[in-house]
Design a protein around this motif. Structure first.
Motif, PDB file in Angstrom:
ATOM      1  N   GLN A  54      -2.927  -1.137 -19.555  1.00 54.09           N
ATOM      2  CA  GLN A  54      -1.775  -0.975 -18.680  1.00 54.09           C
ATOM      3  C   GLN A  54      -2.116   0.016 -17.575  1.00 54.09           C
ATOM      4  OE1 GLN A  54       1.782   0.254 -20.653  1.00 54.09           O
ATOM      5  NE2 GLN A  54       2.990   0.319 -18.795  1.00 54.09           N
ATOM      6  N   VAL A  55      -1.753  -0.326 -16.344  1.00 59.66           N
ATOM      7  CA  VAL A  55      -2.013   0.548 -15.214  1.00 59.66           C
ATOM      8  C   VAL A  55      -1.013   1.692 -15.218  1.00 59.66           C
ATOM      9  CG1 VAL A  55      -2.074   0.722 -12.703  1.00 59.66           C
ATOM     10  CG2 VAL A  55      -2.919  -1.345 -13.838  1.00 59.66           C
ATOM     11  N   GLN A  56      -1.505   2.910 -15.053  1.00 60.83           N
ATOM     12  CA  GLN A  56      -0.638   4.069 -14.874  1.00 60.83           C
ATOM     13  C   GLN A  56      -0.908   4.666 -13.508  1.00 60.83           C
ATOM     14  OE1 GLN A  56      -1.403   6.614 -18.258  1.00 60.83           O
ATOM     15  NE2 GLN A  56       0.131   5.563 -19.501  1.00 60.83           N
ATOM     16  N   LEU A  57       0.156   5.109 -12.855  1.00 59.52           N
ATOM     17  CA  LEU A  57       0.060   5.639 -11.505  1.00 59.52           C
ATOM     18  C   LEU A  57       0.620   7.052 -11.474  1.00 59.52           C
ATOM     19  CD1 LEU A  57       1.497   2.493  -9.655  1.00 59.52           C
ATOM     20  CD2 LEU A  57      -0.908   3.030 -10.062  1.00 59.52           C
ATOM     21  N   VAL A  58      -0.064   7.958 -10.772  1.00 58.38           N
ATOM     22  CA  VAL A  58       0.386   9.341 -10.660  1.00 58.38           C
ATOM     23  C   VAL A  58       0.307   9.759  -9.197  1.00 58.38           C
ATOM     24  CG1 VAL A  58       0.019  11.729 -11.348  1.00 58.38           C
ATOM     25  CG2 VAL A  58      -0.421   9.874 -12.982  1.00 58.38           C
ATOM     26  N   GLU A  59       1.478  10.082  -8.620  1.00 61.31           N
ATOM     27  CA  GLU A  59       1.510  10.539  -7.235  1.00 61.31           C
ATOM     28  C   GLU A  59       1.332  12.046  -7.145  1.00 61.31           C
ATOM     29  OE1 GLU A  59       4.824   7.346  -7.605  1.00 61.31           O
ATOM     30  OE2 GLU A  59       4.025   9.043  -8.728  1.00 61.31           O
ATOM     31  N   SER A  60       0.793  12.493  -6.023  1.00 55.18           N
ATOM     32  CA  SER A  60       0.673  13.923  -5.733  1.00 55.18           C
ATOM     33  C   SER A  60       0.594  14.095  -4.225  1.00 55.18           C
ATOM     34  CB  SER A  60      -0.566  14.517  -6.410  1.00 55.18           C
ATOM     35  OG  SER A  60      -1.747  13.915  -5.921  1.00 55.18           O
TER      36      SER A  60
ATOM     37  N   SER B  38       2.042  17.120   8.973  1.00 49.10           N
ATOM     38  CA  SER B  38       1.383  16.026   8.259  1.00 49.10           C
ATOM     39  C   SER B  38       1.280  16.332   6.773  1.00 49.10           C
ATOM     40  CB  SER B  38      -0.036  15.807   8.810  1.00 49.10           C
ATOM     41  OG  SER B  38      -0.014  15.426  10.167  1.00 49.10           O
ATOM     42  N   LEU B  39       1.246  15.274   5.991  1.00 48.51           N
ATOM     43  CA  LEU B  39       0.963  15.351   4.565  1.00 48.51           C
ATOM     44  C   LEU B  39       0.141  14.131   4.188  1.00 48.51           C
ATOM     45  CD1 LEU B  39       4.381  16.347   2.916  1.00 48.51           C
ATOM     46  CD2 LEU B  39       2.317  17.750   2.987  1.00 48.51           C
ATOM     47  N   ARG B  40      -0.672  14.278   3.143  1.00 51.21           N
ATOM     48  CA  ARG B  40      -1.376  13.126   2.602  1.00 51.21           C
ATOM     49  C   ARG B  40      -0.997  12.978   1.133  1.00 51.21           C
ATOM     50  NH1 ARG B  40      -7.858  12.034   1.953  1.00 51.21           N
ATOM     51  NH2 ARG B  40      -7.582  13.585   0.291  1.00 51.21           N
ATOM     52  N   LEU B  41      -0.332  11.877   0.839  1.00 56.01           N
ATOM     53  CA  LEU B  41       0.038  11.583  -0.540  1.00 56.01           C
ATOM     54  C   LEU B  41      -1.092  10.815  -1.210  1.00 56.01           C
ATOM     55  CD1 LEU B  41       3.750  10.455  -0.130  1.00 56.01           C
ATOM     56  CD2 LEU B  41       2.809  12.768  -0.323  1.00 56.01           C
ATOM     57  N   SER B  42      -1.257  11.064  -2.495  1.00 56.23           N
ATOM     58  CA  SER B  42      -2.254  10.353  -3.290  1.00 56.23           C
ATOM     59  C   SER B  42      -1.569   9.623  -4.436  1.00 56.23           C
ATOM     60  CB  SER B  42      -3.288  11.324  -3.859  1.00 56.23           C
ATOM     61  OG  SER B  42      -3.999  11.984  -2.830  1.00 56.23           O
TER      62      SER B  42
ATOM     63  N   GLN C 210      -1.412   8.628   4.357  1.00 56.65           N
ATOM     64  CA  GLN C 210      -1.494   9.701   5.338  1.00 56.65           C
ATOM     65  C   GLN C 210      -0.255   9.638   6.218  1.00 56.65           C
ATOM     66  OE1 GLN C 210      -3.905  12.189   5.825  1.00 56.65           O
ATOM     67  NE2 GLN C 210      -2.422  12.971   7.308  1.00 56.65           N
ATOM     68  N   MET C 211       0.488  10.727   6.270  1.00 61.46           N
ATOM     69  CA  MET C 211       1.747  10.766   7.012  1.00 61.46           C
ATOM     70  C   MET C 211       1.643  11.814   8.106  1.00 61.46           C
ATOM     71  SD  MET C 211       4.458  10.414   3.843  1.00 61.46           S
ATOM     72  CE  MET C 211       4.233  12.102   3.329  1.00 61.46           C
ATOM     73  N   ASN C 212       1.706  11.375   9.342  1.00 61.78           N
ATOM     74  CA  ASN C 212       1.632  12.261  10.498  1.00 61.78           C
ATOM     75  C   ASN C 212       2.937  12.236  11.272  1.00 61.78           C
ATOM     76  OD1 ASN C 212      -1.114  12.737   9.889  1.00 61.78           O
ATOM     77  ND2 ASN C 212      -1.762  10.985  11.122  1.00 61.78           N
ATOM     78  N   SER C 213       3.107  13.208  12.142  1.00 63.61           N
ATOM     79  CA  SER C 213       4.309  13.300  12.988  1.00 63.61           C
ATOM     80  C   SER C 213       5.578  13.138  12.156  1.00 63.61           C
ATOM     81  CB  SER C 213       4.257  12.239  14.095  1.00 63.61           C
ATOM     82  OG  SER C 213       3.094  12.379  14.878  1.00 63.61           O
ATOM     83  N   LEU C 214       5.649  13.869  11.078  1.00 67.55           N
ATOM     84  CA  LEU C 214       6.764  13.715  10.151  1.00 67.55           C
ATOM     85  C   LEU C 214       8.078  14.135  10.778  1.00 67.55           C
ATOM     86  CD1 LEU C 214       4.949  14.825   6.919  1.00 67.55           C
ATOM     87  CD2 LEU C 214       6.151  12.653   7.226  1.00 67.55           C
TER      88      LEU C 214
END
Length: 128
Positions: A1-7, A17-21, A82-86
């Motif tokens: 089963q695939v598990q996903l973890v955001e950070s 800017s922020l970069r989510l993983s 990748q989130m720019n110009s938030l």
């Protein structure tokens, strides 16, 4: 089963800017399409971006087009947003989700139901 973890979420000023993983639990060689959603307080979960299997295609909601970039690092089993110009309206909890293998991403598939797996979410707050 695939598990996903955001950070990668946090507090950032407008224009920043922020970069989510989105880290996956096992190696899948780009098998699943990965979708990013966000949910602001009191609002429905909305689709933000998608990267198709084997990175053949990407999709961005009109509200983030030109500012956000989705990418995949198969060697690290991580998908980035990748989130720019938030803007303050980008505030919300951001979730990644695994979908069935897809060659193409499109607005029509950006629905928060029937997806294979979800992460727990990461908070993004854009405020001065």
């Amino acid at each position: 089963q695939v598990q996903l973890v955001e950070s990668g979420g946090g507090l950032v000023q407008p224009g920043g800017s922020l970069r989510l993983s989105c880290a996956t639990s096992r190696f899948f060689s780009g098998y699943y399409a990965i979708l990013w959603f966000r949910q602001a307080p009191g609002k429905e979960r909305e689709g933000v971006s998608c990267i198709a299997s084997a990175d053949e295609d990407t999709y961005y909601a009109d509200s983030v087009k030109g500012r956000f970039t989705i990418s995949r690092d198969n060697a690290k089993n991580v998908i980035y947003l990748q989130m720019n110009s938030l803007k303050p309206e980008d505030t919300g909890v951001y979730y990644c989700a695994a979908d069935v293998p897809r060659i193409r991403c499109a607005r029509e598939i950006m629905k928060p139901s029937g997806l294979y797996a979800w992460g727990q979410g990461t908070q993004v707050t854009v405020s001065s």
